[in-house]
Design a protein around this motif. Sequence first.
Motif, PDB file in Angstrom:
ATOM      1  N   GLN A 126       0.829  -1.202   0.000  1.00 34.21           N
ATOM      2  CA  GLN A 126       0.000   0.000   0.000  1.00 34.21           C
ATOM      3  C   GLN A 126       0.865   1.255   0.000  1.00 34.21           C
ATOM      4  O   GLN A 126       2.046   1.218   0.348  1.00 34.21           O
ATOM      5  CB  GLN A 126      -0.922   0.018   1.219  1.00 34.21           C
ATOM      6  CG  GLN A 126      -2.034  -1.002   1.176  1.00 34.21           C
ATOM      7  CD  GLN A 126      -3.019  -0.813   2.319  1.00 34.21           C
ATOM      8  OE1 GLN A 126      -2.629  -0.437   3.424  1.00 34.21           O
ATOM      9  NE2 GLN A 126      -4.286  -1.084   2.053  1.00 34.21           N
ATOM     10  N   GLU A 127       0.245   2.371  -0.382  1.00 34.77           N
ATOM     11  CA  GLU A 127       0.888   3.672  -0.262  1.00 34.77           C
ATOM     12  C   GLU A 127       0.578   4.224   1.123  1.00 34.77           C
ATOM     13  O   GLU A 127      -0.562   4.152   1.584  1.00 34.77           O
ATOM     14  CB  GLU A 127       0.362   4.628  -1.327  1.00 34.77           C
ATOM     15  CG  GLU A 127       0.960   6.035  -1.221  1.00 34.77           C
ATOM     16  CD  GLU A 127       0.343   6.985  -2.242  1.00 34.77           C
ATOM     17  OE1 GLU A 127       0.982   7.226  -3.285  1.00 34.77           O
ATOM     18  OE2 GLU A 127      -0.776   7.479  -1.995  1.00 34.77           O
ATOM     19  N   VAL A 128       1.585   4.768   1.774  1.00 31.10           N
ATOM     20  CA  VAL A 128       1.401   5.334   3.108  1.00 31.10           C
ATOM     21  C   VAL A 128       1.696   6.829   3.070  1.00 31.10           C
ATOM     22  O   VAL A 128       2.713   7.252   2.523  1.00 31.10           O
ATOM     23  CB  VAL A 128       2.338   4.654   4.122  1.00 31.10           C
ATOM     24  CG1 VAL A 128       2.313   5.397   5.461  1.00 31.10           C
ATOM     25  CG2 VAL A 128       1.934   3.206   4.340  1.00 31.10           C
ATOM     26  N   ASN A 129       0.782   7.601   3.631  1.00 32.41           N
ATOM     27  CA  ASN A 129       0.955   9.054   3.706  1.00 32.41           C
ATOM     28  C   ASN A 129       0.976   9.462   5.176  1.00 32.41           C
ATOM     29  O   ASN A 129       0.015   9.214   5.908  1.00 32.41           O
ATOM     30  CB  ASN A 129      -0.173   9.774   2.971  1.00 32.41           C
ATOM     31  CG  ASN A 129      -0.165   9.477   1.488  1.00 32.41           C
ATOM     32  OD1 ASN A 129       0.851   9.652   0.822  1.00 32.41           O
ATOM     33  ND2 ASN A 129      -1.286   9.032   0.964  1.00 32.41           N
ATOM     34  N   PRO A 162       5.544   5.064  -1.370  1.00 30.13           N
ATOM     35  CA  PRO A 162       4.799   4.226  -2.308  1.00 30.13           C
ATOM     36  C   PRO A 162       5.058   2.740  -2.070  1.00 30.13           C
ATOM     37  O   PRO A 162       6.195   2.332  -1.845  1.00 30.13           O
ATOM     38  CB  PRO A 162       5.360   4.658  -3.670  1.00 30.13           C
ATOM     39  CG  PRO A 162       6.753   5.098  -3.361  1.00 30.13           C
ATOM     40  CD  PRO A 162       6.725   5.681  -1.979  1.00 30.13           C
ATOM     41  N   ARG A 163       4.002   1.964  -2.079  1.00 29.77           N
ATOM     42  CA  ARG A 163       4.130   0.508  -2.019  1.00 29.77           C
ATOM     43  C   ARG A 163       5.089   0.057  -0.919  1.00 29.77           C
ATOM     44  O   ARG A 163       6.180  -0.454  -1.175  1.00 29.77           O
ATOM     45  CB  ARG A 163       4.587  -0.042  -3.370  1.00 29.77           C
ATOM     46  CG  ARG A 163       3.594   0.209  -4.489  1.00 29.77           C
ATOM     47  CD  ARG A 163       4.100  -0.358  -5.811  1.00 29.77           C
ATOM     48  NE  ARG A 163       5.345   0.240  -6.236  1.00 29.77           N
ATOM     49  CZ  ARG A 163       5.452   1.413  -6.813  1.00 29.77           C
ATOM     50  NH1 ARG A 163       4.372   2.146  -7.018  1.00 29.77           N
ATOM     51  NH2 ARG A 163       6.629   1.889  -7.177  1.00 29.77           N
ATOM     52  N   VAL A 164       4.675   0.254   0.325  1.00 30.80           N
ATOM     53  CA  VAL A 164       5.551  -0.078   1.448  1.00 30.80           C
ATOM     54  C   VAL A 164       5.759  -1.584   1.552  1.00 30.80           C
ATOM     55  O   VAL A 164       4.921  -2.389   1.131  1.00 30.80           O
ATOM     56  CB  VAL A 164       4.984   0.461   2.775  1.00 30.80           C
ATOM     57  CG1 VAL A 164       4.983   1.988   2.752  1.00 30.80           C
ATOM     58  CG2 VAL A 164       3.607  -0.084   3.071  1.00 30.80           C
ATOM     59  N   SER A 165       6.889  -1.935   2.142  1.00 26.81           N
ATOM     60  CA  SER A 165       7.197  -3.331   2.408  1.00 26.81           C
ATOM     61  C   SER A 165       7.427  -3.500   3.909  1.00 26.81           C
ATOM     62  O   SER A 165       7.445  -2.523   4.655  1.00 26.81           O
ATOM     63  CB  SER A 165       8.444  -3.764   1.640  1.00 26.81           C
ATOM     64  OG  SER A 165       9.576  -3.045   2.107  1.00 26.81           O
ATOM     65  N   LEU A 221       5.433   3.524  12.232  1.00 21.21           N
ATOM     66  CA  LEU A 221       4.734   2.835  11.151  1.00 21.21           C
ATOM     67  C   LEU A 221       4.967   1.336  11.269  1.00 21.21           C
ATOM     68  O   LEU A 221       6.099   0.879  11.336  1.00 21.21           O
ATOM     69  CB  LEU A 221       5.235   3.331   9.788  1.00 21.21           C
ATOM     70  CG  LEU A 221       4.709   2.578   8.568  1.00 21.21           C
ATOM     71  CD1 LEU A 221       3.196   2.771   8.430  1.00 21.21           C
ATOM     72  CD2 LEU A 221       5.419   3.024   7.301  1.00 21.21           C
ATOM     73  N   GLN A 222       3.863   0.603  11.291  1.00 22.29           N
ATOM     74  CA  GLN A 222       3.934  -0.855  11.334  1.00 22.29           C
ATOM     75  C   GLN A 222       3.350  -1.390  10.037  1.00 22.29           C
ATOM     76  O   GLN A 222       2.189  -1.138   9.723  1.00 22.29           O
ATOM     77  CB  GLN A 222       3.136  -1.395  12.523  1.00 22.29           C
ATOM     78  CG  GLN A 222       3.135  -2.907  12.634  1.00 22.29           C
ATOM     79  CD  GLN A 222       4.489  -3.460  13.001  1.00 22.29           C
ATOM     80  OE1 GLN A 222       5.116  -3.046  13.971  1.00 22.29           O
ATOM     81  NE2 GLN A 222       4.949  -4.423  12.219  1.00 22.29           N
TER      82      GLN A 222
END
Lengths: 112, 116
Positions: free
Chosen positions: A16-19, A76-79, A108-109
């Motif tokens: 997912q993208e994270v903001n 963008p596109r977190v891992s 952030l988790q």
Amino acid sequence: LAKTTQPISMDSYEGQEVNITCSHNNIATNDYITWYQQFPSQGPRFIIQGYKTKVTNEVASLFIPADRKSSTLSLPRVSLSDTAVYYCLVGTNTGTASKLTFGTGTRLQVTL
Amino acid sequence: SAVISQKPSRDICQRGTSLTIQCQVDSQVTMMFWYRQQPGQSLTLIATANQGSEATYESGFVIDKFPISRPNLTFSTLTVSNMSPEDSSIYLCSVKGHVSRSETQYFGPGTRLLVL
């Protein structure tokens, strides 16, 4: 030095993208906005820095509105490896006042 | 980016003793800082290390407790004096004005200190 406010924690799924948004209502004309990432048992790592509008690098994007009273770090596109604490800081780049004051950061988790 | 090393990486010390932490940068920098990060907390600035003059301490930190040296533009030391368990923390060196990107502040890996 301008004080920052950011969410204490955020959760996301992998891909997912994270903001992450940071408020800095008292930012001064000479202040830059800088984001750092910190993993456990490591020093903070520089991610991105900007003054206004949008900045993008190979890791993230930074969106800064015209009034500069807030900023948004976009990942963008977190891992899973993006699980870390993210700090938003504001400060000038010049002279003896050129030092960074850390706020609480956003934990952030990222999960599967 | 700047390459910063700190020695020691970790230590366990007895109360009442002192520990000196070294910070070495791969090239000259204009500014060097020392931060402390207590377990589960954010970073707190201790002082700015000034080359050729006394360090500039933040509120709540004093020279007698945290003497700092900066003999040149690539090296600094922080001493934690007369340690108590409350000094258990990660101590981080930070630099600014590195040739790679002068406006960015970089951080070392930290020194993890446990005081018994």
